[in-house]
Design a protein around this motif. Structure first.
Motif, PDB file in Angstrom:
ATOM      1  N   ALA A   1      19.880  27.103  33.549  1.00  0.00           N
ATOM      2  CA  ALA A   1      21.228  27.666  33.453  1.00  0.00           C
ATOM      3  C   ALA A   1      21.150  29.185  33.516  1.00  0.00           C
ATOM      4  CB  ALA A   1      21.917  27.225  32.166  1.00  0.00           C
ATOM      5  N   TYR A   2      22.243  29.783  33.938  1.00  0.00           N
ATOM      6  CA  TYR A   2      22.329  31.239  34.112  1.00  0.00           C
ATOM      7  C   TYR A   2      23.673  31.725  33.590  1.00  0.00           C
ATOM      8  CZ  TYR A   2      18.370  30.550  37.259  1.00  0.00           C
ATOM      9  OH  TYR A   2      17.144  30.205  37.769  1.00  0.00           O
ATOM     10  N   LEU A   3      23.704  32.970  33.112  1.00  0.00           N
ATOM     11  CA  LEU A   3      24.947  33.654  32.798  1.00  0.00           C
ATOM     12  C   LEU A   3      25.146  34.751  33.837  1.00  0.00           C
ATOM     13  CD1 LEU A   3      24.716  32.180  30.048  1.00  0.00           C
ATOM     14  CD2 LEU A   3      25.592  34.274  28.990  1.00  0.00           C
ATOM     15  N   VAL A   4      26.301  34.745  34.467  1.00  0.00           N
ATOM     16  CA  VAL A   4      26.657  35.809  35.407  1.00  0.00           C
ATOM     17  C   VAL A   4      27.785  36.597  34.770  1.00  0.00           C
ATOM     18  CG1 VAL A   4      27.341  36.383  37.761  1.00  0.00           C
ATOM     19  CG2 VAL A   4      26.045  34.279  37.322  1.00  0.00           C
ATOM     20  N   MET A   5      27.575  37.888  34.554  1.00  0.00           N
ATOM     21  CA  MET A   5      28.560  38.733  33.893  1.00  0.00           C
ATOM     22  C   MET A   5      29.234  39.661  34.903  1.00  0.00           C
ATOM     23  SD  MET A   5      26.864  39.752  30.228  1.00  0.00           S
ATOM     24  CE  MET A   5      26.718  38.531  28.923  1.00  0.00           C
ATOM     25  N   PHE A   6      30.565  39.651  34.888  1.00  0.00           N
ATOM     26  CA  PHE A   6      31.374  40.493  35.764  1.00  0.00           C
ATOM     27  C   PHE A   6      32.140  41.495  34.896  1.00  0.00           C
ATOM     28  CE2 PHE A   6      30.864  36.441  37.875  1.00  0.00           C
ATOM     29  CZ  PHE A   6      30.705  36.737  39.224  1.00  0.00           C
ATOM     30  N   PRO A   7      31.730  42.760  34.824  1.00  0.00           N
ATOM     31  CA  PRO A   7      32.474  43.723  34.015  1.00  0.00           C
ATOM     32  C   PRO A   7      33.842  44.018  34.620  1.00  0.00           C
ATOM     33  CG  PRO A   7      30.731  44.817  35.248  1.00  0.00           C
ATOM     34  CD  PRO A   7      30.543  43.347  35.457  1.00  0.00           C
ATOM     35  N   ARG A   8      34.857  44.125  33.768  1.00  0.00           N
ATOM     36  CA  ARG A   8      36.189  44.527  34.217  1.00  0.00           C
ATOM     37  C   ARG A   8      36.874  45.295  33.102  1.00  0.00           C
ATOM     38  NH1 ARG A   8      40.626  41.241  32.527  1.00  0.00           N
ATOM     39  NH2 ARG A   8      40.053  39.233  31.599  1.00  0.00           N
ATOM     40  N   ASP A   9      37.870  46.114  33.460  1.00  0.00           N
ATOM     41  CA  ASP A   9      38.528  46.951  32.471  1.00  0.00           C
ATOM     42  C   ASP A   9      40.000  46.636  32.305  1.00  0.00           C
ATOM     43  OD1 ASP A   9      36.380  48.710  31.522  1.00  0.00           O
ATOM     44  OD2 ASP A   9      36.285  49.368  33.606  1.00  0.00           O
ATOM     45  N   GLY A  10      40.475  45.586  32.931  1.00  0.00           N
ATOM     46  CA  GLY A  10      41.867  45.209  32.782  1.00  0.00           C
ATOM     47  C   GLY A  10      42.195  44.047  33.692  1.00  0.00           C
ATOM     48  N   ASN A  11      43.439  43.575  33.621  1.00  0.00           N
ATOM     49  CA  ASN A  11      43.844  42.429  34.429  1.00  0.00           C
ATOM     50  C   ASN A  11      44.078  42.785  35.889  1.00  0.00           C
ATOM     51  OD1 ASN A  11      43.822  40.395  32.376  1.00  0.00           O
ATOM     52  ND2 ASN A  11      45.638  41.359  31.509  1.00  0.00           N
ATOM     53  N   ALA A  12      44.258  44.086  36.185  1.00  0.00           N
ATOM     54  CA  ALA A  12      44.406  44.490  37.581  1.00  0.00           C
ATOM     55  C   ALA A  12      43.147  44.182  38.393  1.00  0.00           C
ATOM     56  CB  ALA A  12      44.729  45.983  37.664  1.00  0.00           C
ATOM     57  N   TYR A  13      42.041  43.965  37.697  1.00  0.00           N
ATOM     58  CA  TYR A  13      40.787  43.553  38.353  1.00  0.00           C
ATOM     59  C   TYR A  13      41.027  42.370  39.284  1.00  0.00           C
ATOM     60  CZ  TYR A  13      36.060  41.445  38.568  1.00  0.00           C
ATOM     61  OH  TYR A  13      34.873  40.890  38.973  1.00  0.00           O
ATOM     62  N   PHE A  14      41.877  41.426  38.844  1.00  0.00           N
ATOM     63  CA  PHE A  14      42.082  40.199  39.604  1.00  0.00           C
ATOM     64  C   PHE A  14      42.885  40.423  40.882  1.00  0.00           C
ATOM     65  CE2 PHE A  14      41.492  38.712  35.184  1.00  0.00           C
ATOM     66  CZ  PHE A  14      40.359  37.936  35.375  1.00  0.00           C
ATOM     67  N   GLU A  15      43.484  41.593  41.044  1.00  0.00           N
ATOM     68  CA  GLU A  15      44.132  41.922  42.315  1.00  0.00           C
ATOM     69  C   GLU A  15      43.102  42.062  43.431  1.00  0.00           C
ATOM     70  OE1 GLU A  15      47.309  42.044  42.701  1.00  0.00           O
ATOM     71  OE2 GLU A  15      48.150  42.342  40.698  1.00  0.00           O
ATOM     72  N   ARG A  16      41.874  42.420  43.058  1.00  0.00           N
ATOM     73  CA  ARG A  16      40.839  42.715  44.058  1.00  0.00           C
ATOM     74  C   ARG A  16      39.697  41.705  44.070  1.00  0.00           C
ATOM     75  NH1 ARG A  16      41.168  46.812  40.742  1.00  0.00           N
ATOM     76  NH2 ARG A  16      38.943  46.679  40.200  1.00  0.00           N
ATOM     77  N   HIS A  17      39.410  41.099  42.910  1.00  0.00           N
ATOM     78  CA  HIS A  17      38.197  40.292  42.803  1.00  0.00           C
ATOM     79  C   HIS A  17      38.462  38.949  42.130  1.00  0.00           C
ATOM     80  CE1 HIS A  17      36.086  43.890  43.934  1.00  0.00           C
ATOM     81  NE2 HIS A  17      36.380  44.522  42.807  1.00  0.00           N
ATOM     82  N   THR A  18      37.612  37.981  42.442  1.00  0.00           N
ATOM     83  CA  THR A  18      37.557  36.710  41.729  1.00  0.00           C
ATOM     84  C   THR A  18      36.172  36.596  41.108  1.00  0.00           C
ATOM     85  OG1 THR A  18      39.076  35.659  43.288  1.00  0.00           O
ATOM     86  CG2 THR A  18      37.718  34.205  41.939  1.00  0.00           C
ATOM     87  N   PRO A  19      36.050  36.577  39.777  1.00  0.00           N
ATOM     88  CA  PRO A  19      34.743  36.570  39.124  1.00  0.00           C
ATOM     89  C   PRO A  19      34.094  35.186  39.164  1.00  0.00           C
ATOM     90  CG  PRO A  19      36.454  36.511  37.480  1.00  0.00           C
ATOM     91  CD  PRO A  19      37.150  36.638  38.802  1.00  0.00           C
ATOM     92  N   SER A  20      33.528  34.860  40.289  1.00  0.00           N
ATOM     93  CA  SER A  20      32.896  33.555  40.467  1.00  0.00           C
ATOM     94  C   SER A  20      31.869  33.663  41.582  1.00  0.00           C
ATOM     95  CB  SER A  20      33.933  32.494  40.831  1.00  0.00           C
ATOM     96  OG  SER A  20      34.463  32.747  42.120  1.00  0.00           O
ATOM     97  N   LEU A  21      31.055  32.645  41.740  1.00  0.00           N
ATOM     98  CA  LEU A  21      30.098  32.624  42.845  1.00  0.00           C
ATOM     99  C   LEU A  21      30.827  32.550  44.180  1.00  0.00           C
ATOM    100  CD1 LEU A  21      27.421  30.223  41.310  1.00  0.00           C
ATOM    101  CD2 LEU A  21      27.382  32.730  41.375  1.00  0.00           C
ATOM    102  N   ASP A  22      31.889  31.737  44.246  1.00  0.00           N
ATOM    103  CA  ASP A  22      32.675  31.676  45.471  1.00  0.00           C
ATOM    104  C   ASP A  22      33.319  33.031  45.763  1.00  0.00           C
ATOM    105  OD1 ASP A  22      32.063  29.064  45.980  1.00  0.00           O
ATOM    106  OD2 ASP A  22      33.925  28.242  45.161  1.00  0.00           O
ATOM    107  N   GLY A  23      33.735  33.740  44.698  1.00  0.00           N
ATOM    108  CA  GLY A  23      34.321  35.052  44.885  1.00  0.00           C
ATOM    109  C   GLY A  23      33.330  36.041  45.469  1.00  0.00           C
ATOM    110  N   LEU A  24      32.065  35.958  45.050  1.00  0.00           N
ATOM    111  CA  LEU A  24      31.042  36.824  45.623  1.00  0.00           C
ATOM    112  C   LEU A  24      30.828  36.510  47.098  1.00  0.00           C
ATOM    113  CD1 LEU A  24      28.407  36.879  42.733  1.00  0.00           C
ATOM    114  CD2 LEU A  24      29.980  38.708  43.392  1.00  0.00           C
ATOM    115  N   LEU A  25      30.816  35.228  47.422  1.00  0.00           N
ATOM    116  CA  LEU A  25      30.672  34.854  48.835  1.00  0.00           C
ATOM    117  C   LEU A  25      31.850  35.364  49.655  1.00  0.00           C
ATOM    118  CD1 LEU A  25      29.317  31.183  48.730  1.00  0.00           C
ATOM    119  CD2 LEU A  25      28.069  33.275  49.252  1.00  0.00           C
ATOM    120  N   ALA A  26      33.041  35.357  49.058  1.00  0.00           N
ATOM    121  CA  ALA A  26      34.232  35.807  49.785  1.00  0.00           C
ATOM    122  C   ALA A  26      34.166  37.286  50.118  1.00  0.00           C
ATOM    123  CB  ALA A  26      35.483  35.507  48.962  1.00  0.00           C
TER     124      ALA A  26
END
Length: 248
Positions: free
Chosen positions: A184-209
């Motif tokens: 198992a692994y932990l993947v940590m995505f730092p963010r500073d607010g909810n506006a983060y989700f306007e640009r990114h999806t914190p997931s493996l699929d999001g990284l591929l995107a």
């Protein structure tokens, strides 16, 4: 999937950058008892004062889980240290006795994890640099048995492909050595607010995107499908008042 040997070699041979003491991380989670969160917070602050007055050289971060089934759980942890440094910590018996007086009367232990950061090219090292974000999305990835090498080599390729993309999301990957599902692994995505989700999806699929379509995306998608058994994500809110950094 085709293996890119130079990238895999970089993964295996990379060393911590200057200022990073090590790749170990130790996490502890507590559930404050009903109605006891204020008392737990006050007791934990007193316990941090014990660390400060005794000159503890290890940093300690504090977070509250704010999304997911563990909402309300307190997580503390030390990052950017060596495994040996945890063995050599200051007065562990006295540390435990102080925690027994000030912390554990107000909370139940949920779990403990031991992790190792993967030195992937270009990935974030905010916790190792003692520069935490206000929030962090924490993705727990459970693999199918025997797929760790495939998964890690794929991550090395993904990280290298995103390393020079300023628009790509930051992330850090830790392998779980003890404390839960394996591998198992932990993947940590730092963010500073909810506006983060306007640009990114914190997931493996999001990284591929974040990658341009092509053979690399196809190969990495196949790697994830072949290796990943389960993922789960939750957000942690950083608490500076429940964290400790030694004087430098």
């Amino acid at each position: 999937m085709k293996t890119h040997l130079p990238l895999l070699a970089a993964l295996l041979l990379a060393v911590p950058a200057p200022g990073h003491a090590g790749e170990a991380a130790f996490l502890f989670a507590y559930r404050p008892k009903a109605g006891q969160t204020p008392a737990f917070d006050a007791g934990y602050r007193r316990h941090l004062e014990w660390h400060r007055s005794n000159g503890d050289p290890l940093p300690w971060y504090g977070w509250y889980v704010v999304t997911g089934p563990r909402t309300g759980t307190f997580v503390d942890g030390s990052f950017g240290i060596t495994f040996a440094a945890f063995d050599a910590r200051i007065a562990p018996a006295k540390d435990g006795a102080d925690a027994a007086r000030n912390v554990t009367p107000y909370a139940d232990t949920v779990n403990r994890r031991i992790l190792r950061r993967l030195p992937l090219p270009g990935t974030a090292t905010r916790l190792e640099e003692r520069k935490p974000s206000g929030l962090v999305e924490v993705l727990l990835v459970e693999l199918r048995p025997g797929r760790s090498r495939l998964f890690e080599s794929g991550l090395a390729q993904l990280a290298a492909a995103l390393a020079d993309d300023d628009a790509a999301p930051e992330f850090t990957v830790y392998r779980q050595l003890s404390g839960g599902a394996e591998p198992a692994y932990l993947v940590m995505f730092p963010r500073d607010g909810n506006a983060y989700f306007e640009r990114h999806t914190p997931s493996l699929d999001g990284l591929l995107a974040a990658l341009a379509e092509g053979s690399l995306v196809e190969g990495l998608s196949a790697m994830l499908a072949a290796s990943v058994a389960k993922t789960e994500i939750e957000a942690w809110a950083y608490r500076a008042d429940l964290s400790y950094f030694p004087a430098e």
